[in-house]
Motif scaffolding. Structure first.
Motif, PDB file in Angstrom:
ATOM      1  N   PHE A  15       0.807  -1.208   0.000  1.00 46.83           N
ATOM      2  CA  PHE A  15       0.000   0.000   0.000  1.00 46.83           C
ATOM      3  C   PHE A  15       0.854   1.279   0.000  1.00 46.83           C
ATOM      4  N   LEU A  16       2.195   1.097   0.044  1.00 54.69           N
ATOM      5  CA  LEU A  16       3.092   2.254  -0.006  1.00 54.69           C
ATOM      6  C   LEU A  16       3.861   2.351  -1.318  1.00 54.69           C
ATOM      7  N   THR A  17       3.885   1.265  -2.091  1.00 48.53           N
ATOM      8  CA  THR A  17       4.749   1.240  -3.271  1.00 48.53           C
ATOM      9  C   THR A  17       4.321   2.248  -4.340  1.00 48.53           C
ATOM     10  N   GLY A  18       3.063   2.708  -4.307  1.00 45.37           N
ATOM     11  CA  GLY A  18       2.613   3.687  -5.289  1.00 45.37           C
ATOM     12  C   GLY A  18       2.949   5.121  -4.924  1.00 45.37           C
ATOM     13  N   LEU A  19       3.532   5.324  -3.753  1.00 46.35           N
ATOM     14  CA  LEU A  19       3.888   6.679  -3.310  1.00 46.35           C
ATOM     15  C   LEU A  19       5.317   7.010  -3.705  1.00 46.35           C
ATOM     16  N   ASP A  20       5.596   8.286  -3.920  1.00 45.72           N
ATOM     17  CA  ASP A  20       6.981   8.665  -4.166  1.00 45.72           C
ATOM     18  C   ASP A  20       7.756   8.564  -2.850  1.00 45.72           C
ATOM     19  N   ALA A  21       9.080   8.648  -2.952  1.00 49.75           N
ATOM     20  CA  ALA A  21       9.934   8.399  -1.786  1.00 49.75           C
ATOM     21  C   ALA A  21       9.636   9.347  -0.634  1.00 49.75           C
ATOM     22  N   THR A  22       9.372  10.624  -0.947  1.00 48.76           N
ATOM     23  CA  THR A  22       9.118  11.602   0.112  1.00 48.76           C
ATOM     24  C   THR A  22       7.849  11.270   0.877  1.00 48.76           C
ATOM     25  N   HIS A  23       6.759  10.998   0.139  1.00 51.78           N
ATOM     26  CA  HIS A  23       5.497  10.662   0.800  1.00 51.78           C
ATOM     27  C   HIS A  23       5.611   9.320   1.542  1.00 51.78           C
ATOM     28  N   ARG A  24       6.319   8.367   0.935  1.00 51.23           N
ATOM     29  CA  ARG A  24       6.456   7.057   1.570  1.00 51.23           C
ATOM     30  C   ARG A  24       7.164   7.186   2.913  1.00 51.23           C
ATOM     31  N   GLN A  25       8.243   7.932   2.955  1.00 52.61           N
ATOM     32  CA  GLN A  25       8.969   8.115   4.210  1.00 52.61           C
ATOM     33  C   GLN A  25       8.118   8.852   5.233  1.00 52.61           C
TER      34      GLN A  25
END
Length: 234
Positions: A15-25
């Motif tokens: 559920f996090l893989t679709g987010l860019d690195a900044t949003h994921r972190q």
């Protein structure tokens, strides 16, 4: 683990893989690490939901008690899977009990944190809805199997589903990494019934058993018993 760091395994959460690195972190750092020893109660059915959980390493079983008192295992949560998302909404209570089957590392997002993130990050809302949809389909499929299939049919599906993605051949071996009483709970039956059913399959020549190692001697017979060309246990 140093302050500000988090397990790299969390970067691969579906559920996090679709987010860019900044949003994921930002999403990951809105939670924190918890640990559970084998047999620990992580949360109890009906209690207020603390938040969204993910298994970093280990295994969790989600269970409910049947009307006759048997433990029904709804799902085994493995590395990289989230759970308890449904408890974030509505009555905001846990719909099942969670118990650690092994030494387990967990990541918990407090409910207020994850709800705030859902407002600020629409992509996360879409991903979480997808996870809830998958969870609903899994439960519907499992309830249908438990309601309309005999124990030996459920067992055949379960064994074939543990054989992996490659076509099953005579002699394919699987090793059960969970105790037999947990397998019985997954199949919605009692341990003694599971033992009798395994013996029945062994006597018929469909399987051979050596403790938790099971050899599939007659995959075609198991497929026929399972009544499915896609033998995947939910």
């Amino acid at each position: 683990m140093a302050i500000g760091e988090y397990p790299p395994e969390l970067d691969t959460l579906p559920f996090l893989t679709g987010l860019d690195a900044t949003h994921r972190q930002a999403v990951v750092r809105a939670g924190f690490l918890r640990r559970a020893s084998k047999g620990d109660l992580v949360f109890l059915e009906g209690r207020p939901c603390e938040g969204l959980w993910a298994v970093v390493t280990g295994r969790i079983k989600l269970v409910r008690a049947s009307p006759d008192g048997k433990e029904l295992v709804l799902h085994l949560v493995e590395d990289g899977e989230t759970f308890a998302a449904v408890g974030l909404f509505g009555e905001a209570t846990y719909p099942a009990t969670a118990i650690a089957l092994t030494e387990t590392s967990l990541w918990l997002w407090p409910r207020k944190n994850i709800l705030a993130l859902l407002t600020s990050t629409p992509e996360l809302s879409t991903a979480l809805l997808g996870a809830l949809s998958l969870w609903t389909r899994t439960l519907v499929t499992k309830m249908e199997l438990l309601t309309h299939r005999k124990v030996e049919e459920r067992l055949a599906l379960f064994l074939l589903g543990r054989a992996g993605e490659n076509p099953v051949q005579p002699g394919t071996q699987i090793t059960l990494s969970i105790p037999m009483h947990v397998v019985a709970g997954i199949l919605g039956t009692a341990p003694e019934v599971l033992s009798r059913t395994l013996r029945k399959l062994e006597e018929s020549g469909a399987i051979a058993m050596d403790r938790r190692k099971i050899t599939l001697l007659d995959p075609n017979g198991l497929l026929k018993l399972a009544g499915s060309s896609d033998p995947a246990w939910p």
